[in-house]
Design a protein around this motif. Structure first.
Motif, PDB file in Angstrom:
ATOM      1  N   SER A 175       0.853  -1.193   0.000  1.00  0.00           N
ATOM      2  CA  SER A 175       0.000   0.000   0.000  1.00  0.00           C
ATOM      3  C   SER A 175       0.880   1.231   0.000  1.00  0.00           C
ATOM      4  N   LEU A 176       0.436   2.239  -0.696  1.00  0.00           N
ATOM      5  CA  LEU A 176       1.187   3.486  -0.841  1.00  0.00           C
ATOM      6  C   LEU A 176       0.414   4.621  -0.182  1.00  0.00           C
ATOM      7  N   GLN A 177       1.028   5.251   0.793  1.00  0.00           N
ATOM      8  CA  GLN A 177       0.445   6.430   1.431  1.00  0.00           C
ATOM      9  C   GLN A 177       1.177   7.671   0.933  1.00  0.00           C
ATOM     10  N   LEU A 178       0.455   8.520   0.228  1.00  0.00           N
ATOM     11  CA  LEU A 178       1.014   9.756  -0.298  1.00  0.00           C
ATOM     12  C   LEU A 178       0.474  10.948   0.475  1.00  0.00           C
ATOM     13  N   PHE A 403      -2.595  16.448 -19.451  1.00  0.00           N
ATOM     14  CA  PHE A 403      -2.362  15.130 -18.854  1.00  0.00           C
ATOM     15  C   PHE A 403      -1.832  15.218 -17.428  1.00  0.00           C
ATOM     16  N   VAL A 404      -1.852  16.407 -16.850  1.00  0.00           N
ATOM     17  CA  VAL A 404      -1.416  16.569 -15.466  1.00  0.00           C
ATOM     18  C   VAL A 404      -2.376  15.807 -14.545  1.00  0.00           C
ATOM     19  N   LYS A 405      -1.815  15.138 -13.540  1.00  0.00           N
ATOM     20  CA  LYS A 405      -2.618  14.383 -12.580  1.00  0.00           C
ATOM     21  C   LYS A 405      -2.400  14.931 -11.171  1.00  0.00           C
ATOM     22  N   LEU A 406      -3.455  14.910 -10.394  1.00  0.00           N
ATOM     23  CA  LEU A 406      -3.357  15.273  -8.979  1.00  0.00           C
ATOM     24  C   LEU A 406      -3.832  14.071  -8.175  1.00  0.00           C
ATOM     25  N   ILE A 407      -2.900  13.426  -7.485  1.00  0.00           N
ATOM     26  CA  ILE A 407      -3.215  12.222  -6.711  1.00  0.00           C
ATOM     27  C   ILE A 407      -3.552  12.635  -5.285  1.00  0.00           C
ATOM     28  N   ARG A 408      -4.677  12.164  -4.806  1.00  0.00           N
ATOM     29  CA  ARG A 408      -5.100  12.440  -3.431  1.00  0.00           C
ATOM     30  C   ARG A 408      -4.717  11.256  -2.555  1.00  0.00           C
ATOM     31  N   GLY A 409      -3.805  11.494  -1.611  1.00  0.00           N
ATOM     32  CA  GLY A 409      -3.326  10.412  -0.762  1.00  0.00           C
ATOM     33  C   GLY A 409      -4.307  10.054   0.335  1.00  0.00           C
ATOM     34  N   VAL A 554       0.797   3.889  -8.530  1.00  0.00           N
ATOM     35  CA  VAL A 554      -0.365   3.091  -8.142  1.00  0.00           C
ATOM     36  C   VAL A 554      -1.206   3.861  -7.129  1.00  0.00           C
ATOM     37  N   ASP A 555      -2.510   3.780  -7.296  1.00  0.00           N
ATOM     38  CA  ASP A 555      -3.428   4.493  -6.395  1.00  0.00           C
ATOM     39  C   ASP A 555      -4.449   3.486  -5.847  1.00  0.00           C
ATOM     40  N   ASN A 556      -4.185   2.953  -4.671  1.00  0.00           N
ATOM     41  CA  ASN A 556      -3.031   3.111  -3.815  1.00  0.00           C
ATOM     42  C   ASN A 556      -2.571   1.786  -3.205  1.00  0.00           C
ATOM     43  N   THR A 557      -3.280   0.681  -3.557  1.00  0.00           N
ATOM     44  CA  THR A 557      -2.969  -0.629  -3.000  1.00  0.00           C
ATOM     45  C   THR A 557      -2.887  -1.661  -4.108  1.00  0.00           C
ATOM     46  N   CYS A 558      -1.863  -2.507  -4.060  1.00  0.00           N
ATOM     47  CA  CYS A 558      -1.662  -3.542  -5.078  1.00  0.00           C
ATOM     48  C   CYS A 558      -1.468  -4.889  -4.390  1.00  0.00           C
ATOM     49  N   VAL A 559      -2.104  -5.920  -4.922  1.00  0.00           N
ATOM     50  CA  VAL A 559      -1.908  -7.278  -4.406  1.00  0.00           C
ATOM     51  C   VAL A 559      -1.426  -8.167  -5.539  1.00  0.00           C
ATOM     52  N   ASP A 561      -1.066 -12.321  -6.665  1.00  0.00           N
ATOM     53  CA  ASP A 561      -1.409 -13.718  -6.444  1.00  0.00           C
ATOM     54  C   ASP A 561      -0.387 -14.570  -7.183  1.00  0.00           C
ATOM     55  N   GLY A 562       0.532 -15.180  -6.440  1.00  0.00           N
ATOM     56  CA  GLY A 562       1.581 -15.970  -7.054  1.00  0.00           C
ATOM     57  C   GLY A 562       1.102 -17.318  -7.561  1.00  0.00           C
ATOM     58  N   ILE A 563      -0.086 -17.741  -7.136  1.00  0.00           N
ATOM     59  CA  ILE A 563      -0.634 -19.011  -7.608  1.00  0.00           C
ATOM     60  C   ILE A 563      -1.227 -18.833  -9.005  1.00  0.00           C
ATOM     61  N   ALA A 564      -2.012 -17.764  -9.178  1.00  0.00           N
ATOM     62  CA  ALA A 564      -2.642 -17.491 -10.478  1.00  0.00           C
ATOM     63  C   ALA A 564      -1.806 -16.559 -11.340  1.00  0.00           C
ATOM     64  N   SER A 565      -0.691 -16.051 -10.797  1.00  0.00           N
ATOM     65  CA  SER A 565       0.150 -15.077 -11.516  1.00  0.00           C
ATOM     66  C   SER A 565      -0.677 -13.883 -11.990  1.00  0.00           C
ATOM     67  N   LYS A 566      -1.431 -13.306 -11.067  1.00  0.00           N
ATOM     68  CA  LYS A 566      -2.266 -12.146 -11.366  1.00  0.00           C
ATOM     69  C   LYS A 566      -2.043 -11.065 -10.311  1.00  0.00           C
ATOM     70  N   SER A 567      -2.240  -9.831 -10.719  1.00  0.00           N
ATOM     71  CA  SER A 567      -2.164  -8.717  -9.771  1.00  0.00           C
ATOM     72  C   SER A 567      -3.393  -7.844  -9.959  1.00  0.00           C
ATOM     73  N   ALA A 568      -3.669  -7.021  -8.957  1.00  0.00           N
ATOM     74  CA  ALA A 568      -4.810  -6.106  -9.025  1.00  0.00           C
ATOM     75  C   ALA A 568      -4.501  -4.884  -8.181  1.00  0.00           C
ATOM     76  N   VAL A 569      -5.122  -3.771  -8.552  1.00  0.00           N
ATOM     77  CA  VAL A 569      -4.935  -2.512  -7.828  1.00  0.00           C
ATOM     78  C   VAL A 569      -6.278  -2.053  -7.287  1.00  0.00           C
ATOM     79  N   PHE A 570      -6.294  -1.614  -6.038  1.00  0.00           N
ATOM     80  CA  PHE A 570      -7.500  -1.107  -5.400  1.00  0.00           C
ATOM     81  C   PHE A 570      -7.190   0.245  -4.765  1.00  0.00           C
ATOM     82  N   ARG A 571      -8.198   1.110  -4.765  1.00  0.00           N
ATOM     83  CA  ARG A 571      -8.064   2.358  -4.001  1.00  0.00           C
ATOM     84  C   ARG A 571      -8.659   2.109  -2.623  1.00  0.00           C
ATOM     85  N   VAL A 572      -7.783   2.042  -1.629  1.00  0.00           N
ATOM     86  CA  VAL A 572      -8.196   1.681  -0.272  1.00  0.00           C
ATOM     87  C   VAL A 572      -8.224   2.919   0.608  1.00  0.00           C
TER      88      VAL A 572
END
Length: 572
Positions: A175-178, A403-409, A554-559, A561-572
């Motif tokens: 998880s990334l806290q900005l 294309f400027v982005k403003l990320i809210r932590g 990433v905004d803001n959480t990534c998991v 899965d090494g079994i399925a070789s998949k990843s996902a991002v969630f805003r937590v």
């Protein structure tokens, strides 16, 4: 005696540093490299600690300035099987010192500092975190009660980015806290999406060029006719179209399709190629180039928020001053500053260079206007710093404004977070809805929350010291508590008639978390090097984005899965 010719000086080649970092300089340029070299990264290491070392490895190789490792443990036999930065000679020695020593061998330009203290002991000094530009906190945090909350609160108050990382068995998470607001000006968008030819708003110099090159279009030789730049063809045919359509350009798909046919009909086909490439380019550009300029939703939010209150907050004042000037420019011209870049096209070199100069001159003119507005605001606003904003910073904003982005932590959501806090309710409700998706990877995140909650319990010991059956039962109890908290938050924000409070719904969610819990128990608190190495690469990539302030993190959480070789991002 003949006069001896003077040998011209040799052109200066790339420096040793430019050769060393050549490939990455192409990605984030000298400004990004400078930011990376000025960074001091702190690793608060716990557990096996492999993932933290792998993150540092991927930061040291591109040249991060300094790093500090806080790790209280000594090297044991188990470490040698999973940590490639330890040797048999490291046994019994400080793990922080040994890993630091071998990591620094990767890049002599990087400074490393080992600290053999517990995280709790290290944090006793209230000012100890001040000198670090980014902090990596590796789970499990249960061995150091409330330390994660202490670090998270400090980082939130000081605007220091914080990464919280898990890697256990075949699963990992970070998880990334900005800070509250993080502007990213150089987002590196796809070049194809950045084209802004301004064909529906041509300025006098562009119109004059079009008139001079296309006035006698039908009488041009085949060579010249086939090398008229396609954007000048579009401007020419737009003028012809408007004459028969009440001065209006083609606006809908039907009109644009008809306009494309009109362009194709003007091409010469009595040649070996059976057509002309520049006319093909003109027809292909109709749909993407003949659109009225509009503000992207993200930029509109930034410009709407570009107020004096943002400057008064003292956070990123340069960004908000420039945003105010851009807003003033847009209000006046109903468009953003012209980026000034041209795509490749079929044209004679002299014509293409002439067009390049026209677009660059217009871009410089727009930058000058925005710069003047910035300078005026600097004088008017006493909050602004005394040193004027660098023109290069203004220019970068102007060229990439669309294309400027403003990320809210958001603060890191932990097992000890106050789930009843009103600021957390929308986040928890959103997570609860995501849990209903049977294909979601969110159960991995819930399992790690349950893992942390179990370790925070004074009556619980680490995973590797537990009976598997007892451990699994405890993790399931904490999982149910977490899901219930999420359900309560959802009930506060959505229709009461939904199935939020149905016990079966929550039981189904818990059943999808159970396989992850079983893998965490099977792992017994151990890391797998391949999972930690991959996760280390993922986290390091996001760290570089945050440090260089380039690309969108990433905004803001990534998991993962090494079994399925998949990843996902969630805003937590």
């Amino acid at each position: 005696m003949a006069k001896r010719e003077i040998t011209p000086p040799l052109l200066q080649g790339p420096t040793a540093k430019e050769k060393k970092y050549d490939r990455q300089l192409r990605l984030w340029a000298a400004s990004g490299q400078e930011a990376l070299e000025n960074a001091h990264v702190l690793l608060l290491n716990s557990g096996p600690g492999v993932v933290g070392v792998e993150i540092l490895k991927n930061l040291i190789l591109p040249g991060v300035g300094s790093f500090t490792i806080v790790d209280e443990t000594d090297v044991v036999e188990e470490d040698l099987g999973i940590n490639f930065f330890l040797t048999e000679n490291s046994l019994g020695r400080s793990r922080a010192s040994e890993t630091c020593k071998y990591l620094m061998e990767l890049n002599p330009d990087v400074n490393g500092h080992p600290v053999q203290h517990s995280i709790q002991q290290f944090l006793l000094d209230p000012n100890v975190l001040e000198k670090y530009s980014l902090i990596l906190f590796v789970a499990p945090s249960g061995h150091c009660k409330n330390s994660l909350d202490t670090v998270s609160t400090y980082c939130a108050g000081k605007g220091i980015p914080l990464f919280y990382i898990h890697s256990l068995g075949l699963y990992s998470h970070f998880s990334l806290q900005l800070p509250d607001s993080v502007p990213i000006i150089d987002t590196h968008p796809d070049p194809a999406s950045t084209q802004d030819l301004r064909l529906l708003q041509p300025w006098p110099e562009l119109k004059d060029c079009m008139e001079s090159k296309t006035r006698d279009l039908d009488s041009l030789s085949d060579h010249d006719h086939g090398h008229v730049p396609y954007l000048l063809l579009l401007l020419r045919f737009l003028e012809d179209w408007k004459q028969s359509h009440n001065g209006e350009p083609p606006t809908n798909y039907k009109d644009k399709k008809e306009f494309k046919s009109f362009i194709a009909s003007r091409a010469r086909t009595n040649n070996p190629e059976g057509g002309e490439e520049n006319f093909d380019e003109a027809a292909a550009a109709v749909l993407k180039s003949l659109n009225k300029p509009s503000l992207p939703s993200g930029l509109r939010e930034i410009l709407d928020g570009a107020s004096s209150s943002q400057l008064a907050s003292g956070k990123t004042p340069n960004f908000w001053l420039i945003a105010q000037a851009i807003k003033e420019f847009h209000t006046k011209h109903d468009s953003l500053p012209l980026p000034g870049a041209l795509p490749d096209m079929k044209a004679q070199s002299k014509d293409y260079i002439q067009l390049q100069n026209i677009y660059k001159a217009k871009a410089r003119h727009d930058i000058d206007e925005v710069t003047a507005a910035v300078r005026r605001r600097e004088k008017e606003n006493p909050i602004a710093q005394t040193a004027p904003i660098d023109r290069k910073e203004i220019e970068a904003f102007c060229k990439g404004a669309a294309f400027v982005k403003l990320i809210r932590g958001n603060p890191v959501l932990t097992s000890t977070s106050n789930h009843g806090d009103t600021s957390s309710v929308p986040r928890l409700a959103s997570l609860y809805q995501s849990l209903k998706d049977e294909d979601s990877l969110l159960p991995i995140y819930i399992a790690f929350l349950a893992h942390d909650a179990m370790l925070q319990d004074d009556n619980q010991a680490p995973l590797d010291e537990h009976n598997d059956e007892t451990t699994l039962k405890s993790l399931q109890q904490h999982t149910q508590t977490i899901i219930s908290n999420f359900a309560a938050a959802a009930a506060a924000t959505i229709n009461k008639d939904t199935d939020t409070d149905t016990p079966q719904v929550q039981a189904d969610m818990a059943s999808r978390v159970k396989p992850v819990l079983e893998e965490l128990v099977r792992a017994g608190g151990a890391e797998l090097h391949n999972i930690s190495a991959l996760t280390g690469g993922m986290v390091a990539q996001e760290v570089i984005k945050v440090v260089t302030k380039q690309y969108v993190p990433v905004d803001n959480t990534c998991v993962f899965d090494g079994i399925a070789s998949k990843s996902a991002v969630f805003r937590v």
